[in-house]
Every structure is written in structure tokens, then in C-alpha cells.
Design an enzyme around this catalytic site. Structure first.
Site, PDB file in Angstrom:
ATOM      1  N   PHE A  49       6.117 -83.810  -0.693  1.00 29.42           N
ATOM      2  CA  PHE A  49       5.243 -84.774   0.004  1.00 29.42           C
ATOM      3  C   PHE A  49       3.769 -84.327  -0.062  1.00 29.42           C
ATOM      4  CE2 PHE A  49       3.742 -85.636   4.577  1.00 29.42           C
ATOM      5  CZ  PHE A  49       3.116 -86.821   4.238  1.00 29.42           C
ATOM      6  N   SER A  67      11.289 -77.706   4.687  1.00 31.61           N
ATOM      7  CA  SER A  67      10.263 -78.143   5.651  1.00 31.61           C
ATOM      8  C   SER A  67      10.791 -78.913   6.862  1.00 31.61           C
ATOM      9  CB  SER A  67       9.242 -79.016   4.920  1.00 31.61           C
ATOM     10  OG  SER A  67       9.858 -80.228   4.501  1.00 31.61           O
ATOM     11  N   THR A 118       2.048 -73.824   9.020  1.00 33.24           N
ATOM     12  CA  THR A 118       2.185 -74.913   9.986  1.00 33.24           C
ATOM     13  C   THR A 118       1.696 -74.500  11.376  1.00 33.24           C
ATOM     14  OG1 THR A 118       3.858 -76.196  11.171  1.00 33.24           O
ATOM     15  CG2 THR A 118       4.595 -74.118  10.290  1.00 33.24           C
ATOM     16  N   ASP A 119       1.366 -75.491  12.195  1.00 32.94           N
ATOM     17  CA  ASP A 119       0.994 -75.183  13.587  1.00 32.94           C
ATOM     18  C   ASP A 119       2.225 -74.791  14.413  1.00 32.94           C
ATOM     19  OD1 ASP A 119       2.221 -77.686  13.743  1.00 32.94           O
ATOM     20  OD2 ASP A 119       0.610 -78.632  14.895  1.00 32.94           O
ATOM     21  N   GLU A 120       3.435 -75.056  13.865  1.00 35.10           N
ATOM     22  CA  GLU A 120       4.646 -74.782  14.653  1.00 35.10           C
ATOM     23  C   GLU A 120       4.857 -73.293  14.918  1.00 35.10           C
ATOM     24  OE1 GLU A 120       8.169 -76.910  13.683  1.00 35.10           O
ATOM     25  OE2 GLU A 120       7.103 -78.778  13.366  1.00 35.10           O
ATOM     26  N   TYR A 147      13.065 -73.038  11.463  1.00 33.95           N
ATOM     27  CA  TYR A 147      12.009 -73.393  10.500  1.00 33.95           C
ATOM     28  C   TYR A 147      10.719 -72.649  10.834  1.00 33.95           C
ATOM     29  CZ  TYR A 147       7.982 -76.024   8.723  1.00 33.95           C
ATOM     30  OH  TYR A 147       6.770 -76.357   8.155  1.00 33.95           O
ATOM     31  N   LYS A 175       8.608 -69.739   8.777  1.00 37.82           N
ATOM     32  CA  LYS A 175       7.198 -69.878   8.365  1.00 37.82           C
ATOM     33  C   LYS A 175       6.361 -68.747   8.975  1.00 37.82           C
ATOM     34  CE  LYS A 175       5.483 -72.809   6.242  1.00 37.82           C
ATOM     35  NZ  LYS A 175       5.303 -73.019   4.777  1.00 37.82           N
TER      36      LYS A 175
HETATM   37  P1  NAD Z   1       8.579 -81.169   1.298  1.00 34.81           P
HETATM   38  O1  NAD Z   1       9.889 -80.795   1.869  1.00 34.81           O
HETATM   39  O2  NAD Z   1       8.224 -82.612   1.140  1.00 34.81           O
HETATM   40  O3  NAD Z   1       8.420 -80.515  -0.155  1.00 34.81           O
HETATM   41  C1  NAD Z   1       8.787 -79.201  -0.428  1.00 34.81           C
HETATM   42  C2  NAD Z   1       8.684 -78.999  -1.948  1.00 34.81           C
HETATM   43  O4  NAD Z   1       9.049 -77.620  -2.225  1.00 34.81           O
HETATM   44  C3  NAD Z   1       9.639 -79.875  -2.757  1.00 34.81           C
HETATM   45  O5  NAD Z   1       8.969 -80.405  -3.882  1.00 34.81           O
HETATM   46  C4  NAD Z   1      10.750 -78.920  -3.187  1.00 34.81           C
HETATM   47  O6  NAD Z   1      11.365 -79.277  -4.418  1.00 34.81           O
HETATM   48  C5  NAD Z   1       9.983 -77.603  -3.300  1.00 34.81           C
HETATM   49  N1  NAD Z   1      10.853 -76.445  -3.128  1.00 34.81           N
HETATM   50  C6  NAD Z   1      11.728 -76.226  -2.105  1.00 34.81           C
HETATM   51  N2  NAD Z   1      12.398 -75.079  -2.330  1.00 34.81           N
HETATM   52  C7  NAD Z   1      11.927 -74.559  -3.486  1.00 34.81           C
HETATM   53  C8  NAD Z   1      12.240 -73.381  -4.245  1.00 34.81           C
HETATM   54  N3  NAD Z   1      13.172 -72.539  -3.845  1.00 34.81           N
HETATM   55  N4  NAD Z   1      11.537 -73.142  -5.390  1.00 34.81           N
HETATM   56  C9  NAD Z   1      10.582 -74.023  -5.802  1.00 34.81           C
HETATM   57  N5  NAD Z   1      10.281 -75.166  -5.145  1.00 34.81           N
HETATM   58  C10 NAD Z   1      10.950 -75.431  -4.011  1.00 34.81           C
HETATM   59  O7  NAD Z   1       7.511 -80.392   2.171  1.00 34.81           O
HETATM   60  P2  NAD Z   1       6.089 -80.882   2.742  1.00 34.81           P
HETATM   61  O8  NAD Z   1       6.308 -81.644   3.971  1.00 34.81           O
HETATM   62  O9  NAD Z   1       5.306 -81.457   1.638  1.00 34.81           O
HETATM   63  O10 NAD Z   1       5.474 -79.466   3.155  1.00 34.81           O
HETATM   64  C11 NAD Z   1       4.801 -78.667   2.206  1.00 34.81           C
HETATM   65  C12 NAD Z   1       4.342 -77.381   2.871  1.00 34.81           C
HETATM   66  O11 NAD Z   1       3.444 -77.688   3.936  1.00 34.81           O
HETATM   67  C13 NAD Z   1       5.472 -76.557   3.489  1.00 34.81           C
HETATM   68  O12 NAD Z   1       5.188 -75.199   3.254  1.00 34.81           O
HETATM   69  C14 NAD Z   1       5.396 -76.893   4.964  1.00 34.81           C
HETATM   70  O13 NAD Z   1       5.862 -75.818   5.740  1.00 34.81           O
HETATM   71  C15 NAD Z   1       3.912 -77.110   5.151  1.00 34.81           C
HETATM   72  N6  NAD Z   1       3.533 -78.027   6.227  1.00 34.81           N
HETATM   73  C16 NAD Z   1       4.091 -79.272   6.298  1.00 34.81           C
HETATM   74  C17 NAD Z   1       3.659 -80.172   7.281  1.00 34.81           C
HETATM   75  C18 NAD Z   1       4.222 -81.566   7.387  1.00 34.81           C
HETATM   76  O14 NAD Z   1       3.912 -82.280   8.342  1.00 34.81           O
HETATM   77  N7  NAD Z   1       5.032 -82.038   6.440  1.00 34.81           N
HETATM   78  C19 NAD Z   1       2.679 -79.770   8.203  1.00 34.81           C
HETATM   79  C20 NAD Z   1       2.159 -78.467   8.103  1.00 34.81           C
HETATM   80  C21 NAD Z   1       2.579 -77.612   7.106  1.00 34.81           C
HETATM   81  O1  DAU Z   2       3.672 -79.629  13.046  1.00 34.38           O
HETATM   82  C1  DAU Z   2       3.849 -79.487  11.669  1.00 34.38           C
HETATM   83  C2  DAU Z   2       5.291 -79.744  11.301  1.00 34.38           C
HETATM   84  O2  DAU Z   2       5.517 -81.136  11.458  1.00 34.38           O
HETATM   85  C3  DAU Z   2       5.632 -79.303   9.884  1.00 34.38           C
HETATM   86  O3  DAU Z   2       5.459 -77.910   9.779  1.00 34.38           O
HETATM   87  C4  DAU Z   2       7.065 -79.704   9.523  1.00 34.38           C
HETATM   88  O4  DAU Z   2       7.327 -79.368   8.167  1.00 34.38           O
HETATM   89  C5  DAU Z   2       7.197 -81.199   9.711  1.00 34.38           C
HETATM   90  O5  DAU Z   2       8.536 -81.604   9.440  1.00 34.38           O
HETATM   91  C6  DAU Z   2       6.814 -81.612  11.131  1.00 34.38           C
HETATM   92  O6  DAU Z   2       7.783 -81.115  12.090  1.00 34.38           O
HETATM   93  P1  DAU Z   2       8.282 -82.014  13.332  1.00 34.38           P
HETATM   94  O7  DAU Z   2       9.572 -81.484  13.797  1.00 34.38           O
HETATM   95  O8  DAU Z   2       7.189 -82.178  14.329  1.00 34.38           O
HETATM   96  O9  DAU Z   2       8.452 -83.425  12.569  1.00 34.38           O
HETATM   97  P2  DAU Z   2       9.591 -84.556  12.657  1.00 34.38           P
HETATM   98  O10 DAU Z   2       9.073 -85.723  11.882  1.00 34.38           O
HETATM   99  O11 DAU Z   2      10.928 -84.029  12.309  1.00 34.38           O
HETATM  100  O12 DAU Z   2       9.576 -84.937  14.200  1.00 34.38           O
HETATM  101  C7  DAU Z   2       8.430 -85.419  14.841  1.00 34.38           C
HETATM  102  C8  DAU Z   2       8.779 -85.693  16.293  1.00 34.38           C
HETATM  103  O13 DAU Z   2       9.675 -86.801  16.358  1.00 34.38           O
HETATM  104  C9  DAU Z   2       9.494 -84.545  16.967  1.00 34.38           C
HETATM  105  O14 DAU Z   2       9.099 -84.497  18.343  1.00 34.38           O
HETATM  106  C10 DAU Z   2      10.973 -84.925  16.882  1.00 34.38           C
HETATM  107  C11 DAU Z   2      10.931 -86.432  16.963  1.00 34.38           C
HETATM  108  N1  DAU Z   2      11.994 -87.154  16.236  1.00 34.38           N
HETATM  109  C12 DAU Z   2      12.200 -86.850  14.930  1.00 34.38           C
HETATM  110  C13 DAU Z   2      13.181 -87.489  14.191  1.00 34.38           C
HETATM  111  C14 DAU Z   2      13.408 -87.146  12.731  1.00 34.38           C
HETATM  112  C15 DAU Z   2      12.760 -88.138  16.865  1.00 34.38           C
HETATM  113  O15 DAU Z   2      12.559 -88.433  18.062  1.00 34.38           O
HETATM  114  N2  DAU Z   2      13.723 -88.778  16.146  1.00 34.38           N
HETATM  115  C16 DAU Z   2      13.977 -88.494  14.830  1.00 34.38           C
HETATM  116  O16 DAU Z   2      14.889 -89.103  14.219  1.00 34.38           O
END
Ligand code: NAD
Ligand code: DAU
Length: 355
Positions: free
Chosen positions: A13, A87, A136-138, A161, A165
Site C-alpha cells: 500500500f 502490517s 509506526t506510531d503504535e 505487531y 515494529k
Molecule cells: P502492506 O501490508 O500494504 O505492504 C507490505 C509489503 O511488504 C507488501 O508489498 C509485501 O509483499 C511486502 N513484504 C511482506 N513481507 C515481506 C518479506 N518477507 N520480504 C519482502 N517483502 C515483504 O503494508 P503498508 O500498510 O503499506 O505498510 C508499509 C510499512 O509502513 C510497514 O513497515 C508498516 O509497519 C508501516 N506503517 C504503516 C502504516 C499504515 O497505516 N498502513 C502506518 C505507519 C507505518
Molecule cells: O497507527 C499506524 C498503524 O495503523 C499502522 O502501523 C498499521 O500497519 C495499520 O494497520 C494501522 O493499524 P490500526 O490497527 O490502527 O488499523 P486498522 O485499520 O486495523 O484499525 C483502525 C481502527 O478501526 C482500530 O481502532 C480498529 C478498528 N476496526 C478495524 C477493523 C479492521 C474496527 O472497528 N473494525 C474492523 O473491522
């Protein structure tokens, strides 16, 4: 300036938005997308740049040292932007070990690969070398009703998770201290936008509203997240990559807090308007379900440092970003169909493995 940058997780993503930004903005850079294409990695996300002369895709797993070393030796990157990870919090509750392998051991493997090519024979790394770790902020845990996460906030991860991280962050920092590997880590809040895998709140709920399926709100729905448009996260990564201070950390956020239930109602309203449904129709799909174990009550980022020191700010309001995101999902039903059926895995076979 010529540079070679390896972006790990570039088919995911956030990674796909970072790859696209760098490929288009820096034609002089060679951008190598290193990705294993797990369930979350989808090359369809990058169809518009796959033929760009400065873009290369390398299928490699960060758990396989031989595969990573080969890519590093073939390309000799001067920069690494590391996003590859498991993630999704809910998956980490079901199988924590997968998160330890990919997020902790995978990151250490990459640190070792960077160390090998940059720090041979006790040399200092070159002035352009940078290992940029996307975190991540988590890792900071949960906030009460007030306050913000700052860069100095102590770590207190609550889910497998976030624990994985946090552990990877510590290894990145330790390689900076011990080996003087040039590292930077950023901590970002919740992203949303196009190409988001429909297991996370916003894309899952958009998909379910479109198909009139129940919207499973965890617990009382009063959990709070700070949402940032994914394209703004990509510009923040660009800013920190080029202007950030080595060995430093930066928080990235949108100053945009929403309680889940309010966000879900806004989503329902916007989609109803776009699809010409009756006001209030989709809200009826809201279903309160069992809470996520260890659910963090509130996240909120203080992004003052990146804004004051590096001049980065989000460019998109939440209503604009959400509206664009919904439009993207409405116009990309095929993409949704492919990722929900697993069909997208075939894209790699068609585009790459037969070359
Ligand atoms: P995502 O799950 O959409 O994508 C992860 C990618 O990593 C995929 O393309 C997958 O194929 C690849 N991958 C997974 N395991 C692998 C491996 N063993 N070797 C090589 N590639 C591999 O994740 P995202 O939501 O795009 O998050 C990207 C990064 O940003 C992560 O490190 C996540 O912790 C961080 N992050 C995400 C969010 C969020 O809201 N999504 C917020 C803050 C930080
Ligand atoms: O804060 C950054 C993080 O945000 C990233 O590091 C993670 O990779 C990313 O997945 C995200 O984590 P969250 O757990 O906050 O995201 P999620 O979309 O899973 O959930 C957002 C909020 O919504 C959380 O409070 C849980 C709630 N939720 C989620 C799902 C999937 C629901 O209530 N119902 C649901 O079905």
C-alpha cells in the site's frame, strides 16, 4: 544526481505510493523495488510506472539472506527505504511469529546487507548512504483522552505487531550506535488512500458499504486514530530521506483525529451521496462486534518537529482525501475483485516471470 535506492515493500500500500513518487520525481535515480509479493504485495499497484526506465522490480524475500545479498551486490544502492513488513494488527494477534520473522529478523537481515556493502574494512559509510526505516506510531502504545506522541515518548507497544515494529526500531538504532550505520526512523500514524488492502478499517468498510455488507465496528466504536492521506506520507518520506538528520527520528501525522464510529458514519454518508442512495441507508449496516484484544484506545501524533525542522505538512484535508479514496475504490472495482479473490497474484506471472 545519480542515485540507486532500494525500496522494500514497494508493491504494498504505502510502498507503491513511495515508489511512484520517487520514479516520477527523480528520473536520474534508479529505483529498485524489492518485494516478496506476499498476500499484501500487488504489482498492479504500480502498473503505471512498471515500464519507466528508472524502475526495476526484484522479487526477493527479506528473510532470505542470499536473495537480499544478491540484490544488494547487483545494484550497490546508496539508499534503502525499508517498508516491507507484516502490517495488520489483527493478523498479528492470530500469528505473532510471522511478525517476528518478517518485521524483526527481516529488518536485521537488511541492516546486515547494508552494513556489508557500506562498512567494509571498518570504513565509514559514504555521505549519501542512508538506511531509512519506516515505523509506526503504535510503538508508543495508547494515549488517554489528551496528549500526543512526541519523538521522546517512551516505547510501550501493546500488540504483537507493534512489539515487532518496536523491536525492529531498536535494532535500527543499535546499528547506528554500534556500527555508525547511517540510519533514520520515522513513526507515522494511520494511512488511508488508494491501493489499501481491504482488511484495514477504511478500505474494508468502503468495500462493504458498496456491497451492502455489515460494517463490523469493534467494541464501543470510540477508539481514536489520527488519519493521514497516503500520498502525504510519501511526500514526508521524500522530505526526510533528503533532508532528515542522520541518527534522528521523526513523527509523521495528520493532526486529524477521528473516533472510529464518527469516521464510519462519515464514510457511509459520503458513499450514499456518491451512489445516490437514501440518506442514512448505509449507516444501517453498522454492527457492533467483539472488541480487538489489547485494542489501543487512542493514537495522536505531534508532528511539530518534521514541520518546523524540515518544512513538511500534509497537503490534503480529510474530506478531500476520503472523497478521492472512495472515488478510487468505486472506479477500481476490478482491483478490489482481484485482491479479494487472490487473482492479483497472477499479475506477476504475466508481467515478469515469463520475461
Ligand atoms: P502492506 O501490508 O500494504 O505492504 C507490505 C509489503 O511488504 C507488501 O508489498 C509485501 O509483499 C511486502 N513484504 C511482506 N513481507 C515481506 C518479506 N518477507 N520480504 C519482502 N517483502 C515483504 O503494508 P503498508 O500498510 O503499506 O505498510 C508499509 C510499512 O509502513 C510497514 O513497515 C508498516 O509497519 C508501516 N506503517 C504503516 C502504516 C499504515 O497505516 N498502513 C502506518 C505507519 C507505518
Ligand atoms: O497507527 C499506524 C498503524 O495503523 C499502522 O502501523 C498499521 O500497519 C495499520 O494497520 C494501522 O493499524 P490500526 O490497527 O490502527 O488499523 P486498522 O485499520 O486495523 O484499525 C483502525 C481502527 O478501526 C482500530 O481502532 C480498529 C478498528 N476496526 C478495524 C477493523 C479492521 C474496527 O472497528 N473494525 C474492523 O473491522
Amino acid at each position: 544526481m545519480q542515485r540507486t535506492i532500494i525500496i522494500t515493500g514497494g508493491a504494498g500500500f504505502i510502498g507503491s505510493h513511495v515508489v511512484r513518487l520517487f520514479v516520477k520525481k527523480y528520473p536520474g535515480y534508479r529505483i529498485v523495488n524489492l518485494d516478496a509479493l506476499t498476500y499484501a504485495g500487488n504489482l498492479e499497484n504500480l502498473a503505471d510506472v512498471e515500464n519507466a526506465p528508472n524502475y526495476i522490480f526484484e522479487k526477493a524475500n527479506i528473510l532470505n539472506v542470499g536473495e537480499i545479498d544478491k540484490v544488494f551486490n547487483d545494484y550497490h544502492p546508496d539508499g534503502i527505504i525499508h517498508l516491507a513488513a507484516e502490517s495488520h494488527v489483527d493478523r498479528s494477534i492470530l500469528s505473532p511469529l510471522d511478525f517476528v520473522y518478517t518485521n524483526v529478523i527481516g529488518t536485521v537481515n537488511l541492516l546486515n546487507a547494508a552494513k556489508k556493502i557500506w562498512l567494509t574494512n571498518n570504513q565509514e559509510a559514504g555521505s549519501r548512504n542512508l538506511f531509512y526505516h519506516v515505523s509506526t506510531d503504535e510503538v508508543y502504545g495508547a494515549l488517554g483522552q489528551t496528549g500526543f506522541f512526541a519523538e521522546e515518548t517512551p516505547y510501550s507497544p501493546n500488540s504483537p505487531y507493534s512489539a515487532s515494529k518496536a523491536s525492529s526500531d531498536h535494532f535500527v538504532r543499535a546499528y547506528g550506535e554500534t556500527y555508525h550505520l547511517p540510519v533514520i526512523t520515522t513513526h507515522c500514524s494511520n494511512n488511508y488512500g488508494p491501493n489499501h488492502f481491504p482488511e484495514k478499517l477504511i478500505p474494508l468498510f468502503i468495500n462493504n458499504v458498496i456491497h451492502k455488507k455489515p460494517l463490523p465496528v469493534y467494541g464501543d466504536g470510540l477508539y481514536t486514530r489520527d488519519w493521514l492521506y497516503v500520498k502525504d506520507h510519501a511526500t514526508a518520506i521524500d522530505t526526510v530521506f533528503h533532508k532528515g538528520k542522520i541518527f534522528d527520528t521523526y513523527n509523521i501525522g495528520g493532526f486529524n483525529e477521528w473516533k472510529n464510529i464518527d469516521l464510519v458514519k462519515l464514510l457511509c454518508r459520503l458513499i450514499d451521496e456518491k451512489l445516490g442512495r437514501q440518506a442514512g441507508e448505509s449507516e444501517k449496516l453498522i454492527t457492533y462486534v467483539k472488541d480487538r484484544p489489547g485494542h489501543d484506545r487512542r493514537y495522536a501524533i505531534d508532528a511539530t518537529k518534521i514541520s518546523k525542522e524540515l518544512g513538511w505538512r500534509p497537503s490534503v484535508t480529510f474530506e478531500e482525501g476520503l472523497s478521492e479514496t472512495i472515488d478510487w475504490y468505486l472506479q477500481n472495482q476490478e482491483w478490489l475483485k482481484h485482491v479479494t479473490s487472490g487473482e492479483y497474484q497472477k499479475y506477476y506471472d504475466l508481467q515478469y516471470s515469463k520475461q
